[in-house]
Design an enzyme around this catalytic site. Sequence first.
Site, PDB file in Angstrom:
ATOM      1  N   HIS A   1      15.252  -6.437  -1.594  1.00 43.42           N
ATOM      2  CA  HIS A   1      14.173  -6.730  -0.657  1.00 43.42           C
ATOM      3  C   HIS A   1      14.517  -6.150   0.695  1.00 43.42           C
ATOM      4  O   HIS A   1      15.685  -6.153   1.095  1.00 43.42           O
ATOM      5  CB  HIS A   1      13.978  -8.256  -0.527  1.00 43.42           C
ATOM      6  CG  HIS A   1      12.660  -8.630   0.055  1.00 43.42           C
ATOM      7  ND1 HIS A   1      12.432  -8.668   1.405  1.00 43.42           N
ATOM      8  CD2 HIS A   1      11.486  -8.949  -0.545  1.00 43.42           C
ATOM      9  CE1 HIS A   1      11.167  -9.015   1.619  1.00 43.42           C
ATOM     10  NE2 HIS A   1      10.573  -9.187   0.454  1.00 43.42           N
TER      11      HIS A   1
ATOM     12  N   ASP B   1       9.085 -11.509  -7.342  1.00 43.07           N
ATOM     13  CA  ASP B   1       8.477 -10.935  -8.545  1.00 43.07           C
ATOM     14  C   ASP B   1       9.338 -11.074  -9.789  1.00 43.07           C
ATOM     15  O   ASP B   1       8.878 -10.808 -10.893  1.00 43.07           O
ATOM     16  CB  ASP B   1       8.185  -9.436  -8.311  1.00 43.07           C
ATOM     17  CG  ASP B   1       7.050  -9.240  -7.329  1.00 43.07           C
ATOM     18  OD1 ASP B   1       6.015  -9.895  -7.505  1.00 43.07           O
ATOM     19  OD2 ASP B   1       7.205  -8.436  -6.396  1.00 43.07           O
TER      20      ASP B   1
HETATM   21  C1  SDX Z   1       7.572  -7.573  -2.735  1.00 41.16           C
HETATM   22  O1  SDX Z   1       8.261  -6.821   2.036  1.00 41.16           O
HETATM   23  C2  SDX Z   1       7.857  -7.891   1.520  1.00 41.16           C
HETATM   24  O2  SDX Z   1       7.851  -8.924   2.129  1.00 41.16           O
HETATM   25  C3  SDX Z   1       7.323  -7.766   0.097  1.00 41.16           C
HETATM   26  C4  SDX Z   1       7.111  -9.055  -0.722  1.00 41.16           C
HETATM   27  C5  SDX Z   1       5.928  -9.850  -0.223  1.00 41.16           C
HETATM   28  O3  SDX Z   1       5.850 -11.050  -0.513  1.00 41.16           O
HETATM   29  O4  SDX Z   1       5.028  -9.267   0.392  1.00 41.16           O
HETATM   30  O5  SDX Z   1       8.269  -9.869  -0.691  1.00 41.16           O
HETATM   31  C6  SDX Z   1       6.788  -8.714  -2.212  1.00 41.16           C
HETATM   32  O6  SDX Z   1       7.152  -6.453  -2.611  1.00 41.16           O
HETATM   33  C7  SDX Z   1       8.921  -7.821  -3.389  1.00 41.16           C
HETATM   34  C8  SDX Z   1       9.663  -6.542  -3.791  1.00 41.16           C
HETATM   35  C9  SDX Z   1       9.213  -6.097  -5.176  1.00 41.16           C
HETATM   36  N1  SDX Z   1       9.800  -4.790  -5.564  1.00 41.16           N
HETATM   37  C10 SDX Z   1      10.748  -4.655  -6.476  1.00 41.16           C
HETATM   38  O7  SDX Z   1      11.256  -5.631  -7.051  1.00 41.16           O
HETATM   39  C11 SDX Z   1      11.099  -3.238  -6.843  1.00 41.16           C
HETATM   40  C12 SDX Z   1      12.605  -3.055  -6.896  1.00 41.16           C
HETATM   41  N2  SDX Z   1      13.153  -3.163  -5.566  1.00 41.16           N
HETATM   42  C13 SDX Z   1      13.283  -2.052  -4.756  1.00 41.16           C
HETATM   43  O8  SDX Z   1      12.731  -0.843  -5.084  1.00 41.16           O
HETATM   44  C14 SDX Z   1      13.672  -2.262  -3.306  1.00 41.16           C
HETATM   45  O9  SDX Z   1      14.693  -3.191  -3.263  1.00 41.16           O
HETATM   46  C15 SDX Z   1      12.571  -2.644  -2.307  1.00 41.16           C
HETATM   47  C16 SDX Z   1      11.390  -1.666  -2.366  1.00 41.16           C
HETATM   48  C17 SDX Z   1      12.037  -4.059  -2.608  1.00 41.16           C
HETATM   49  C18 SDX Z   1      13.149  -2.632  -0.887  1.00 41.16           C
HETATM   50  O10 SDX Z   1      13.450  -1.328  -0.526  1.00 41.16           O
HETATM   51  P1  SDX Z   1      14.257  -0.952   0.801  1.00 41.16           P
HETATM   52  O11 SDX Z   1      14.272  -2.031   1.775  1.00 41.16           O
HETATM   53  O12 SDX Z   1      13.764   0.374   1.269  1.00 41.16           O
HETATM   54  O13 SDX Z   1      15.726  -0.828   0.285  1.00 41.16           O
HETATM   55  P2  SDX Z   1      16.462   0.488  -0.079  1.00 41.16           P
HETATM   56  O14 SDX Z   1      15.618   1.217  -1.099  1.00 41.16           O
HETATM   57  O15 SDX Z   1      16.776   1.231   1.177  1.00 41.16           O
HETATM   58  O16 SDX Z   1      17.761  -0.050  -0.765  1.00 41.16           O
HETATM   59  C19 SDX Z   1      19.025  -0.127  -0.139  1.00 41.16           C
HETATM   60  C20 SDX Z   1      20.040   0.247  -1.189  1.00 41.16           C
HETATM   61  C21 SDX Z   1      19.794   1.653  -1.748  1.00 41.16           C
HETATM   62  O17 SDX Z   1      21.051   2.121  -2.187  1.00 41.16           O
HETATM   63  P3  SDX Z   1      21.873   3.143  -1.255  1.00 41.16           P
HETATM   64  O18 SDX Z   1      20.975   4.333  -0.980  1.00 41.16           O
HETATM   65  O19 SDX Z   1      22.220   2.392   0.010  1.00 41.16           O
HETATM   66  O20 SDX Z   1      23.063   3.534  -2.078  1.00 41.16           O
HETATM   67  O21 SDX Z   1      19.954  -0.628  -2.324  1.00 41.16           O
HETATM   68  C22 SDX Z   1      19.536   0.129  -3.479  1.00 41.16           C
HETATM   69  C23 SDX Z   1      18.915   1.408  -2.945  1.00 41.16           C
HETATM   70  O22 SDX Z   1      18.974   2.460  -3.888  1.00 41.16           O
HETATM   71  N3  SDX Z   1      18.531  -0.687  -4.193  1.00 41.16           N
HETATM   72  C24 SDX Z   1      18.501  -0.857  -5.506  1.00 41.16           C
HETATM   73  C25 SDX Z   1      17.436  -1.733  -5.755  1.00 41.16           C
HETATM   74  N4  SDX Z   1      16.849  -2.061  -4.586  1.00 41.16           N
HETATM   75  C26 SDX Z   1      17.529  -1.424  -3.633  1.00 41.16           C
HETATM   76  N5  SDX Z   1      19.240  -0.377  -6.489  1.00 41.16           N
HETATM   77  C27 SDX Z   1      18.943  -0.744  -7.756  1.00 41.16           C
HETATM   78  N6  SDX Z   1      17.933  -1.590  -8.069  1.00 41.16           N
HETATM   79  C28 SDX Z   1      17.166  -2.090  -7.082  1.00 41.16           C
HETATM   80  N7  SDX Z   1      16.147  -2.913  -7.369  1.00 41.16           N
END
Ligand code: SDX
Length: 444
Positions: A321, A379
């Site tokens: 998140h 989720d």
């Molecule tokens: C919702 O924002 C809100 O408030 C949203 C929400 C709401 O109520 O409105 O809470 C609802 O959207 C929940 C999120 C649902 N999405 C997912 O579950 C999809 C999987 N999660 C991700 O794709 C991700 O974590 C996000 C989109 C939720 C957040 O993305 P960010 O903040 O841009 O984080 P990031 O991509 O920069 O991640 C930081 C690191 C990265 O690695 P590095 O580049 O530092 O090596 O963490 C890794 C990412 O690759 N990472 C993951 C991961 N989520 C982040 N690696 C593997 N699996 C994951 N799920």
Amino acid sequence: MYIMLDTSKSSVGQSGDFVTIIDERSGKKFRLAIMRGTMGSPVVDISRLQSEMGLYTYDPGYGMTGSCSSDITFIDGEKGVLMHRGYDIGELAEQSDYLEVCYLLLNGELPARAEKESFTATIKYHTMLHDQMQYFFRGFRRDAHPMAVMVAVVGALSAFYHDSLDIQDEGQRKLASYRMIAKMPTIAAQVYKYTIGQPFVSPRNDLGYVENFLNMTFSVPAEGYRLRPAVIRALERIFILHADHEQNASTSTVRLAGSSGANPFACIAAGISSLWGPAHGGANEAVLNMLEEMQSASRVGEFIARAKDKQDPFRLMGFGHRVYKNYDPRATVLRSSMREVLSELGVEREPLFELALELEKIALQDKYFVERKLFPNVDYYSGILLRAMGFPRSMFTVLFALARTVGWVAQWREMVEDPLQRIGRPRQLYLGSPPRAFVPLDDR
Ligand code: SDX
């Protein structure tokens, strides 16, 4: 070159504290005011950065940018805290009901008994859709994704309710909000009925908000639907948990669309579009797809390895998140009540829930997830519950949109009523070609 020099402390308030920035070449100093909210990190006011220093900021994904001030929702991502108008989400989920939370988000206070009755009556008054809208549904293919139909139908409300489009009129703004909260269950149920080829079921105002939605979704003219208290309570809780979440992607989309003066129905349709993506509200559907594909705990390692592989676009759905660097408190509520709710729903053993628990356990011990503070989000568990209630997974994000409508509407109203509101217009760091002369076609 510029550096941050110091944070001097004086009295708290909009212009009490400052950070000082020094232009190393000229030696000139610039002071930027620090603003403090009632809770949470202070923010640096950069609104005069360009006029005073000739600089913009660069913040892809707006991770460091406060785009507005708001009184509605507070999140402490490090501690895993979520509050609406100061009330903890856990308490609201346990002790309140969805319409009460709607009232709270819209008005800032929990309703007194008479206020609650009057608000409930107002919402019930608006549950029906204009009769002409049924023909609008019929233009869609039956195999369309329910979100595709919902986004179009909600946008189309602006073609039907001309007396609630004037955003300068407070009465019309309120009317538009009540209409959307009231009509979203009807739209969601009709979307479902349309895609499965069953006749639409009219709203029943003798039922509560959640009961009415369940009845419109699952009853058919030939046979009623048995409303079970466990299902009603579980869905009510899911609606409360999804009601608002500060400046997430879809809410920011609603605010940005609304900042141009667009009508409220168009703004909410924009929010629904943003919610649809798998990185946002579409994740609840994606989690179920992932768990079903995984099938057994023996493949957890394989999926975790894929999620960590930067060459593979796969991510662990329902994990991570932007704001929470701790357990999402909404996932805590869902997880802790899951067994009880499943058993009340008559599901004694849900293999996908066991699989989700196993995946979570292994991920939370894995260095990659620990270092990045990746925890289950809202989720992760919601889809398992919705499935147990009988919803197909293509409806999961529709249900998220239904519940989030009040948050979008409350945030939209707050924005329109903010005296500092102006059109949203981010800047950019241009990396394209410098100026060059036009080349005539024959010379290219
Ligand atoms: C919702 O924002 C809100 O408030 C949203 C929400 C709401 O109520 O409105 O809470 C609802 O959207 C929940 C999120 C649902 N999405 C997912 O579950 C999809 C999987 N999660 C991700 O794709 C991700 O974590 C996000 C989109 C939720 C957040 O993305 P960010 O903040 O841009 O984080 P990031 O991509 O920069 O991640 C930081 C690191 C990265 O690695 P590095 O580049 O530092 O090596 O963490 C890794 C990412 O690759 N990472 C993951 C991961 N989520 C982040 N690696 C593997 N699996 C994951 N799920």
